[in-house]
Each structure stands twice: as C-alpha cells, then as structure tokens.
Scaffold this active site. Structure first.
Site, mmCIF file in Angstrom:
data_model
loop_
_atom_site.group_PDB
_atom_site.id
_atom_site.type_symbol
_atom_site.label_atom_id
_atom_site.label_comp_id
_atom_site.label_asym_id
_atom_site.label_seq_id
_atom_site.Cartn_x
_atom_site.Cartn_y
_atom_site.Cartn_z
ATOM 1 N N ASN A 1 76.282 -138.314 -70.279
ATOM 2 C CA ASN A 1 75.185 -138.430 -69.317
ATOM 3 C C ASN A 1 75.601 -137.529 -68.009
ATOM 4 O O ASN A 1 74.738 -137.290 -67.140
ATOM 5 C CB ASN A 1 75.236 -139.744 -68.563
ATOM 6 C CG ASN A 1 74.553 -140.807 -69.591
ATOM 7 O OD1 ASN A 1 73.926 -140.366 -70.628
ATOM 8 N ND2 ASN A 1 74.478 -142.006 -69.110
ATOM 9 N N SER B 1 67.748 -144.140 -58.234
ATOM 10 C CA SER B 1 67.679 -143.700 -59.577
ATOM 11 C C SER B 1 68.664 -142.351 -59.960
ATOM 12 O O SER B 1 68.479 -141.472 -59.098
ATOM 13 C CB SER B 1 66.283 -143.424 -59.879
ATOM 14 O OG SER B 1 66.111 -142.254 -60.868
ATOM 15 N N ASP C 1 75.013 -149.896 -68.691
ATOM 16 C CA ASP C 1 75.367 -149.339 -70.061
ATOM 17 C C ASP C 1 76.740 -149.870 -70.593
ATOM 18 O O ASP C 1 76.868 -149.655 -71.964
ATOM 19 C CB ASP C 1 75.562 -147.755 -69.858
ATOM 20 C CG ASP C 1 74.479 -146.839 -69.790
ATOM 21 O OD1 ASP C 1 73.241 -147.556 -69.813
ATOM 22 O OD2 ASP C 1 74.322 -145.884 -69.580
ATOM 23 N N CYS D 1 60.768 -146.780 -73.716
ATOM 24 C CA CYS D 1 61.739 -147.066 -74.642
ATOM 25 C C CYS D 1 62.150 -148.421 -74.827
ATOM 26 O O CYS D 1 61.627 -149.320 -74.142
ATOM 27 C CB CYS D 1 62.963 -146.200 -74.384
ATOM 28 S SG CYS D 1 64.089 -146.655 -73.071
#
Ligand code: UD1
Length: 419
Positions: free
Chosen positions: A23, A165, A308, A118
């Site tokens: 990331n 975000s 995550d 997704c």
C-alpha cells in the site's frame, strides 16, 4: 486454479522477514510519473504491484524490474505519453485511480477508468474527485471513465475532507504538489504509507508539512535528478504474522525488518490478550499464551486498529475464552470471511457492524474459498490453527498482497503447500 493445502496445529518457530508495503509502493509508483528517473527498493513481488507497473508502462514510462533485488527502475523520457488508465488495468487493482493526481499535475489532463465496486463494499471515489475539483480541475464522468482537465494548471486552496480516506488523501497530495501557491488539506488520512509517500515527494523537491491531520503543500519546482527510495515495511503483513505467532508460537517466533513504533496499537492489543511480545528496534519476538483474554476492538483510521487486520484478529478471537467483539467501522461489507470460518467450526454472530466471536472453539480443517485479500489470509491462519487439513481455493486474492507467504510460513515450520 491454484490452492493452498495446510496441515494445522503445527507449532510455529523460527524467523520471518517482512516485505515492503504494497500500500506504500502503489501510490509511490503513481507518484513516479512526476519524476524523470526513479529507483524504488524493497518493493514486494505481488500481483497488485505488477499491475501498477503495467499501468505505468501503458502510460509510456519505461520500467525495469529486478525481481532478485526487489527493485524497480522507472524512467520517463516524455515520449509517447498516454494520459489514460484503462478499465482492464484499474478493474483488478483500484489503486490505479491514483495516477489521476499525478497525470493532472504533470500533463494537466487525464482519463482514468472508474474502479467500480469490490467484495468489501462499493468503494466510491467521490472524495478523490471532491479534492481535485477544489483544486480547480474540471471533471466529467462518461462511459465509466473519469475525464479530468486543468488547462491552466491546478490552484492551491483549503480542502477539508468530510471523512477520512487514504486514497483521496494520496490523490489530493499528488495533485497539489505543483498547484499554484499553497494547499492546505484537512482531516487527512495519516497512515504510515502516506508518510512514506510524503518522504518520496520531498526527495522529489516538494514542500510538504504534516501536522496532526493537516497537510500543507507549497508550490515548488520539482527536481530532475534520479530519486532513490526504499519503501517502508508492510505493517499489515507484520500484523498477520504477529497473529500467527499469537496462535501457534509456543516458544518463540521472531519477526524481522520492521519498526515496532509503527504498529503500537496492534502490539498493545495483542499484549492485552496475554500474548508475550518483546521489541527491539527492528524486530519483534512473539510467544503465545495458554490463557488468552477476551477483548473488543473497532477498526479505525491510523493510528487506530486497521480494517486490513480485522479478519486475521477474528481468527485469534476464536481461540480466546469468552465473548470478544469486532466492530467494522471502515467498510460496509467486510465480514465475508465469517461464513467460511463458521464452516471450520467458529462461533461467530453478526449484528449490524459488529461480529461477536465466542471462544475458544476447536477449529477443524475444511475446503474453503477466499473472497478478498485479507479474508483469504484469515483462512490461512484458521488453517494453521485447525485440526486436520484445510484446502483454500481462489488464492489469487492472496497473491495480490502477500509475498512468498507459504515459503515464509514453511520457514517457521508450518505445513503448507501450493498445488
Ligand atoms: C486503502 C488501502 C486498503 C485499506 C483502506 C482503509 C491501499 C492501496 N488500500 O484503501 O488496503 O483497507 O485504505 O484503511 O492503500 N470512501 C468514500 N469515498 C471515497 C473514498 C473512500 O466514501 O472517495 C470511503 C470508503 O468506501 C471506505 C472509507 O472511505 O468506507 C475508507 O476508504 P479509503 O481510506 O479511501 O480506502 P482506500 O484508499 O481505497
């Protein structure tokens, strides 16, 4: 189609080295569009990175991978530049949308496919576009594409994000480093990966100041010299192996190539369950506990507990005595691993945004299906702690983000193989 087969209940011992952060690499690759020449080190050899490099090639940059050394060299000789990110490359890897900010800064025009939804939720890009519009870009959505243009360049301004975000903060940063005057971004994400992007952009000559959740960018001319950057370690990979150790390292497991300061929240939470963790400057030593204590967590932007790692932590909770809870506050649909964990014997109930996990339960091996990147790795952890054999299907999800996972786990005596 490849599968993973795991024989569970093996004690984990030995050493694991953590790879570079996916990331972090993704936005820095997008930022490389702004440079003349870049050498990126410590990049993880995972599918999403290959896709992003393919996107840079499509745009017209020249890239050279050295997989043995985990590095990529990127050159922009300004020939045959395509300011386009096509659907076929953005659909499998949403971070493709990050080239929008760089393309607008450098070429003042971009056409980027909308990434679409997704497995974990709708994942819109409204906050990215909100920031770009504030900086003066003209944006149109047509035929599934974002058309962005700033003929006279972007203009610095004050932007307060209505919610936090990671991607929107990165895109806004990339779009503002050459914007006229000064840009102030408020209510930003401050993940370590954003910090890494800032370090890279500063090497490129940008003037960026981060204080709390505010980032101030002042207009600067960017350097033309070669930029060399080593990507930060993957804190999610580290967290995943810490949980593996918490489940199965009866004596000790050592995790290398990290900085414990970055994962303070995760270390504190694991310690609260009773897991023993010793820190050094660049490694952690983990030892599991026979009496794991229950805990409640909710996912939050950094420095909070990362979404995550939610699926992986849930597997640990199946082994904890009593009722533990996880509230998922970032994504709307991130409990896809729960039905698969239930098939392995976990007792998990979902009430709105909260999963209630009752433990300890004996997990037993089963044939299961991976649904997204982090869900798949939670099934690997469940397979490691379960009795008998677990078969994990659709592991292409896993290959998007975990470098050499079976090799690393085998190095710690796990019985795991890919067929
Ligand atoms: C990044 C990470 C991902 C991680 C996530 C949250 C990368 C490549 N991916 O994803 O692994 O799970 O941060 O830590 O770094 N949202 C909007 N509008 C937008 C953008 C986001 O409503 O324009 C919402 C999302 O739907 C989500 C929340 O904001 O509910 C956070 O998403 P965001 O931080 O943008 O995640 P990503 O950058 O996509």
């Amino acid at each position: 189609m490849q599968k993973l087969i795991i024989k569970g209940k093996r004690e984990l011992k030995g050493k694991i080295s953590v790879s570079g952060s996916k990331n972090s690499t993704l936005p820095i690759l997008a930022a490389s569009i702004l440079a003349n020449e870049v050498c990126l080190k410590n990049i993880p050899l995972v599918k999403d990175i290959f896709t992003m490099v393919e996107l840079l090639n499509f745009i017209g940059l020249k890239t050279k991978f050295n997989k043995k050394k985990n590095l990529v060299e990127i050159k922009n000789n300004e020939k045959n530049i395509n300011t386009l990110a096509p659907y076929k490359l953005v659909k499998t890897m949403r971070a493709g949308v990050l080239v929008l900010g760089s393309l607008l800064t450098k070429y003042r025009v971009a056409k980027v496919s909308l990434p679409g939804g997704c497995a974990i939720g709708s994942r819109p890009v409204n906050l990215h576009l909100f920031a770009l519009k504030k900086l003066g870009a003209k944006i149109k959505i047509k035929d599934g594409y974002i058309f962005a243009e700033a003929k006279k360049g972007l203009k610095g301004t004050i932007i307060r994000f209505p919610s936090i975000s990671v991607g929107a903060t990165e895109n806004a940063l990339l779009a503002s480093i050459n914007a006229k005057g000064r840009t102030i971004l408020k209510n930003c994400a401050i993940e370590p990966e954003i910090n890494d992007l800032i370090i890279f952009l500063k090497k490129l000559g940008a003037s960026i100041n981060l204080k709390g959740r505010t980032i101030t960018i002042s207009e600067r001319k960017l350097k033309k010299t070669k930029i060399i950057h080593e990507v930060v370690f993957d804190r999610i990979e580290l967290g995943t192996y810490m949980i593996a150790g918490a489940l199965l390292a009866k004596n000790k497991m050592i995790i290398n190539k990290i900085n414990p300061k970055i994962v303070k929240t995760e270390i504190d939470l694991l310690k609260r369950t009773g897991v023993k963790i010793k820190k050094s400057k660049t490694s952690l030593t983990i030892k599991s506990s026979k009496n794991l204590k229950k805990i409640n967590i909710s996912t939050k932007p950094y420095p909070g507990f990362p979404t995550d790692l939610q699926a992986q932590f849930m597997v640990l909770m199946t082994q904890i005595n009593g009722e533990s809870k996880i509230r998922e506050d970032i994504f709307e649909n991130r409990f896809m691993h729960v039905p698969e964990l239930r098939r392995m014997g976990a007792q998990i109930e979902i009430k709105n945004k909260t999963a209630i996990i009752r433990g300890p339960t004996k997990l037993t091996g089963a044939e299961v299906m991976a649904t997204d990147l982090r869900a798949s790795v939670s099934l690997v952890l469940a397979g490691l702690v379960a009795e008998n054999r677990t078969i994990i299907n659709r592991i292409y999800h896993l290959d998007r983000g975990y470098e050499f996972i079976e090799k690393k786990l085998k190095g710690c005596k796990a019985e795991i193989k890919r067929i």
